[in-house]
Design a protein around this motif. Structure first.
Motif, PDB file in Angstrom:
ATOM      1  N   LYS A   1      77.472  76.685 -55.127  1.00  0.00           N
ATOM      2  CA  LYS A   1      76.293  75.835 -54.996  1.00  0.00           C
ATOM      3  C   LYS A   1      76.499  74.783 -53.913  1.00  0.00           C
ATOM      4  CE  LYS A   1      73.261  72.877 -57.781  1.00  0.00           C
ATOM      5  NZ  LYS A   1      73.031  72.324 -59.144  1.00  0.00           N
ATOM      6  N   LEU A   2      75.490  74.612 -53.074  1.00  0.00           N
ATOM      7  CA  LEU A   2      75.496  73.597 -52.029  1.00  0.00           C
ATOM      8  C   LEU A   2      74.457  72.524 -52.340  1.00  0.00           C
ATOM      9  CD1 LEU A   2      75.487  75.877 -48.842  1.00  0.00           C
ATOM     10  CD2 LEU A   2      77.484  74.941 -50.026  1.00  0.00           C
ATOM     11  N   LYS A   3      74.732  71.297 -51.912  1.00  0.00           N
ATOM     12  CA  LYS A   3      73.756  70.229 -52.097  1.00  0.00           C
ATOM     13  C   LYS A   3      72.562  70.417 -51.166  1.00  0.00           C
ATOM     14  CE  LYS A   3      76.993  66.698 -53.723  1.00  0.00           C
ATOM     15  NZ  LYS A   3      77.588  65.355 -53.452  1.00  0.00           N
ATOM     16  N   LYS A   4      72.851  70.879 -49.945  1.00  0.00           N
ATOM     17  CA  LYS A   4      71.776  71.117 -48.994  1.00  0.00           C
ATOM     18  C   LYS A   4      72.242  72.113 -47.932  1.00  0.00           C
ATOM     19  CE  LYS A   4      73.024  67.048 -46.215  1.00  0.00           C
ATOM     20  NZ  LYS A   4      72.524  65.789 -45.624  1.00  0.00           N
ATOM     21  N   LYS A   5      71.289  72.681 -47.227  1.00  0.00           N
ATOM     22  CA  LYS A   5      71.603  73.620 -46.161  1.00  0.00           C
ATOM     23  C   LYS A   5      72.119  72.882 -44.930  1.00  0.00           C
ATOM     24  CE  LYS A   5      68.365  77.192 -47.686  1.00  0.00           C
ATOM     25  NZ  LYS A   5      67.252  78.092 -47.305  1.00  0.00           N
ATOM     26  N   VAL A   6      72.825  73.625 -44.092  1.00  0.00           N
ATOM     27  CA  VAL A   6      73.459  73.016 -42.923  1.00  0.00           C
ATOM     28  C   VAL A   6      72.823  73.523 -41.623  1.00  0.00           C
ATOM     29  CG1 VAL A   6      75.643  72.682 -44.138  1.00  0.00           C
ATOM     30  CG2 VAL A   6      75.267  74.795 -42.832  1.00  0.00           C
ATOM     31  N   ASP A   7      73.214  72.895 -40.522  1.00  0.00           N
ATOM     32  CA  ASP A   7      72.701  73.301 -39.204  1.00  0.00           C
ATOM     33  C   ASP A   7      73.382  74.577 -38.708  1.00  0.00           C
ATOM     34  OD1 ASP A   7      71.023  70.907 -38.710  1.00  0.00           O
ATOM     35  OD2 ASP A   7      72.948  69.871 -38.719  1.00  0.00           O
ATOM     36  N   ILE A   8      74.695  74.674 -38.971  1.00  0.00           N
ATOM     37  CA  ILE A   8      75.497  75.752 -38.389  1.00  0.00           C
ATOM     38  C   ILE A   8      76.437  76.328 -39.452  1.00  0.00           C
ATOM     39  CG2 ILE A   8      77.185  76.349 -36.589  1.00  0.00           C
ATOM     40  CD1 ILE A   8      76.285  73.623 -35.228  1.00  0.00           C
TER      41      ILE A   8
ATOM     42  N   LYS B   1      69.755  76.072 -42.437  1.00  0.00           N
ATOM     43  CA  LYS B   1      68.385  75.581 -42.299  1.00  0.00           C
ATOM     44  C   LYS B   1      67.567  76.517 -41.400  1.00  0.00           C
ATOM     45  CE  LYS B   1      69.868  70.705 -42.280  1.00  0.00           C
ATOM     46  NZ  LYS B   1      69.968  69.507 -41.409  1.00  0.00           N
ATOM     47  N   ASP B   2      66.269  76.555 -41.601  1.00  0.00           N
ATOM     48  CA  ASP B   2      65.399  77.252 -40.659  1.00  0.00           C
ATOM     49  C   ASP B   2      65.587  76.635 -39.282  1.00  0.00           C
ATOM     50  OD1 ASP B   2      64.487  78.676 -42.786  1.00  0.00           O
ATOM     51  OD2 ASP B   2      62.446  77.864 -42.782  1.00  0.00           O
ATOM     52  N   GLY B   3      65.792  77.489 -38.286  1.00  0.00           N
ATOM     53  CA  GLY B   3      66.031  77.016 -36.934  1.00  0.00           C
ATOM     54  C   GLY B   3      67.485  76.717 -36.641  1.00  0.00           C
ATOM     55  N   GLY B   4      68.348  76.917 -37.644  1.00  0.00           N
ATOM     56  CA  GLY B   4      69.774  76.706 -37.453  1.00  0.00           C
ATOM     57  C   GLY B   4      70.449  77.916 -36.836  1.00  0.00           C
TER      58      GLY B   4
ATOM     59  N   GLU C   1      73.598  71.984 -29.006  1.00  0.00           N
ATOM     60  CA  GLU C   1      72.175  72.181 -29.290  1.00  0.00           C
ATOM     61  C   GLU C   1      71.687  71.267 -30.407  1.00  0.00           C
ATOM     62  OE1 GLU C   1      69.027  75.754 -30.500  1.00  0.00           O
ATOM     63  OE2 GLU C   1      71.125  76.241 -30.082  1.00  0.00           O
ATOM     64  N   TYR C   2      72.495  71.135 -31.474  1.00  0.00           N
ATOM     65  CA  TYR C   2      72.039  70.391 -32.654  1.00  0.00           C
ATOM     66  C   TYR C   2      72.513  68.941 -32.681  1.00  0.00           C
ATOM     67  CZ  TYR C   2      70.797  75.059 -34.106  1.00  0.00           C
ATOM     68  OH  TYR C   2      70.253  76.323 -34.139  1.00  0.00           O
ATOM     69  N   GLY C   3      73.348  68.554 -31.742  1.00  0.00           N
ATOM     70  CA  GLY C   3      73.735  67.159 -31.649  1.00  0.00           C
ATOM     71  C   GLY C   3      75.053  66.835 -32.321  1.00  0.00           C
ATOM     72  N   GLU C   4      75.566  65.657 -31.999  1.00  0.00           N
ATOM     73  CA  GLU C   4      76.912  65.295 -32.441  1.00  0.00           C
ATOM     74  C   GLU C   4      77.028  65.067 -33.946  1.00  0.00           C
ATOM     75  OE1 GLU C   4      76.661  60.460 -31.664  1.00  0.00           O
ATOM     76  OE2 GLU C   4      77.752  61.742 -30.246  1.00  0.00           O
TER      77      GLU C   4
END
Length: 417
Positions: A267-274, A303-306, A395-398
């Motif tokens: 289980k994850l708390k939230k989705k990630v960028d990468i 995440k969508d767009g990740g 692309e997704y920032g620091e």
């Protein structure tokens, strides 16, 4: 900076991730191997879940069929079968009353040597062993979802059916095991295709049985076929037995899925960028058709767009003829999804599954395939996971979040709605 080794083909490669970006590393939580496999199996047969013991159920039966997985599955059938057959003999059956049927689904027929390897020399020489014949099936009814259930004749004519197998995540049917020994195991092409087209419906996903139309259809087919008893092994990441569940074909299966969840569902708390995901090296990354499982599992954490950086050597390329044709001829990621709805074709179905992921996530692929092929299938070729990560971080920032899944074919991340 965190250095992480990841499996790629038959070796490892390294990736470095800034500490501030690393959201976590997901590994399985393996349960320990049982001390004595025979004792574990016997205990399961004598203390089944929501069922009478096998010895009692099989008494007076004269045409017993045991459904066994084919060579493409990691089921330790040579360990499971001797105690099962001993119980059948104890119930009054003769070896001549028992037939082992290898569920091939849509796979090729197996050689005698392969069959003997799967069940063991002793069982092979005592019990009749046959391959499922996809062209010798008879209709036994239709499910409530409209799937015509055509079952291999010797199975349909049996008076007692035992389904065996192993439990693991299935990318659309929730989990393997249970009644999947029947559908797709020993059914006709039209039955398999009718069930598999449900994979594009809402609710089909790994780690989910309830309100999963594909799994519910499979269980209904198993009930129509008259599966009397099931025996499933649960394996850890080292392919060692940690539990055996037996009994009612649906209720015992569901209890078994809880052990899979304990080991592989995170289980994850939230989705990630990468997400950086390795399929686990050879042979799991032998081709893209097989590597799809790792991509699918990883997608539930993004995440969508990740982006996903996927490590899959694909030494055998895309790996399946129809799948390759559909991926190469598609002009965009939506076409295979549209085509599968219009004309479902086994093999090609995974093109639609992969493109569903690609419609919402960018994939950087580390593989041995040419850049041209990778670009043609709507992915971005990179020479190393580090190259892919560096591009994605820009692309997704620091402050972008990065999750690593070293064995993505097995581990299933999820975020509760």
């Amino acid at each position: 900076m965190k250095k992480i080794e990841l499996k790629y083909k038959d070796s490892e490669c390294m990736i470095e991730i800034p500490d501030k970006n690393l959201a976590g590393i997901l590994n399985s939580n393996d349960l320990p191997e049982v001390k004595n496999a025979d004792e574990e199996i016997i205990h399961a047969l004598e203390n089944p879940i929501e069922s009478k013991p096998l010895c009692e159920l099989a008494r007076g039966k004269h045409n017993i069929v045991i459904l066994v997985s084919d060579i493409t599955r990691p089921v330790p059938s040579y360990i499971l079968l001797p105690p099962i057959i001993e119980e059948l003999i104890r119930s009054g059956a003769d070896y001549d009353n028992i037939t082992i049927v290898f569920g091939l689904g849509y796979h090729r027929k197996q050689t005698k040597e392969e069959m003997e390897k799967l069940v063991g020399h002793s069982i092979y020489n005592k019990v009749k062993c046959i391959n499922h014949d996809i062209d010798d099936c008879i209709n036994i009814g239709t499910t409530s979802r409209g799937t015509p259930v055509d079952v291999f004749r010797p199975v349909a004519e049996a008076d007692f059916i035992i389904a065996t197998g192993n439990l693991e995540f299935h990318y659309k049917a929730g989990y393997s095991g249970g009644n999947k020994a029947v559908l797709p195991g020993v059914c006709s092409k039209r039955t398999i295709e009718s069930n598999h087209i449900m994979m594009i419906k809402p609710g089909t996903m790994p780690g989910k049985c309830e309100k999963n139309p594909m799994r519910e259809d499979i269980d209904e087919a198993g009930t129509l076929a008259g599966v009397d008893f099931m025996v499933n092994a649960i394996l850890n990441s080292h392919k060692k037995i940690v539990k055996v569940v037996a009994g009612h074909p649906i209720k015992a299966h569901r209890e078994g899925t809880q052990y899979i969840d304990k080991m592989y569902k995170i289980k994850l708390k939230k989705k990630v960028d990468i997400v950086v995901a390795s399929c686990g090296g050879y042979p799991k990354d032998i081709n893209l058709y097989q590597s799809q499982k790792g991509l699918e599992n990883a997608s539930y954490a993004v995440k969508d767009g990740g982006s996903i950086i996927l490590l899959a050597e694909c030494k055998d390329g895309l790996g399946e003829k129809l799948f390759e044709e559909w991926m190469i001829k598609a002009k965009n990621t939506h076409e295979p999804v549209k085509w599968i709805q219009e004309n479902f074709m086994l093999g090609a179905h995974k093109a639609a599954v992969i493109c569903t992921v690609l419609e919402r996530i960018k994939v950087y692929l580390v593989s041995s395939m040419s850049d041209e092929i990778v670009k043609n299938i709507f992915m971005h070729p990179v020479k190393s996971p580090q190259e892919g990560l560096d591009i994605a971080l820009k692309e997704y920032g620091e402050n972008s979040s990065v999750l690593v899944i070293p064995y993505a074919n097995s581990v299933l991340p999820y975020v509760e709605d």
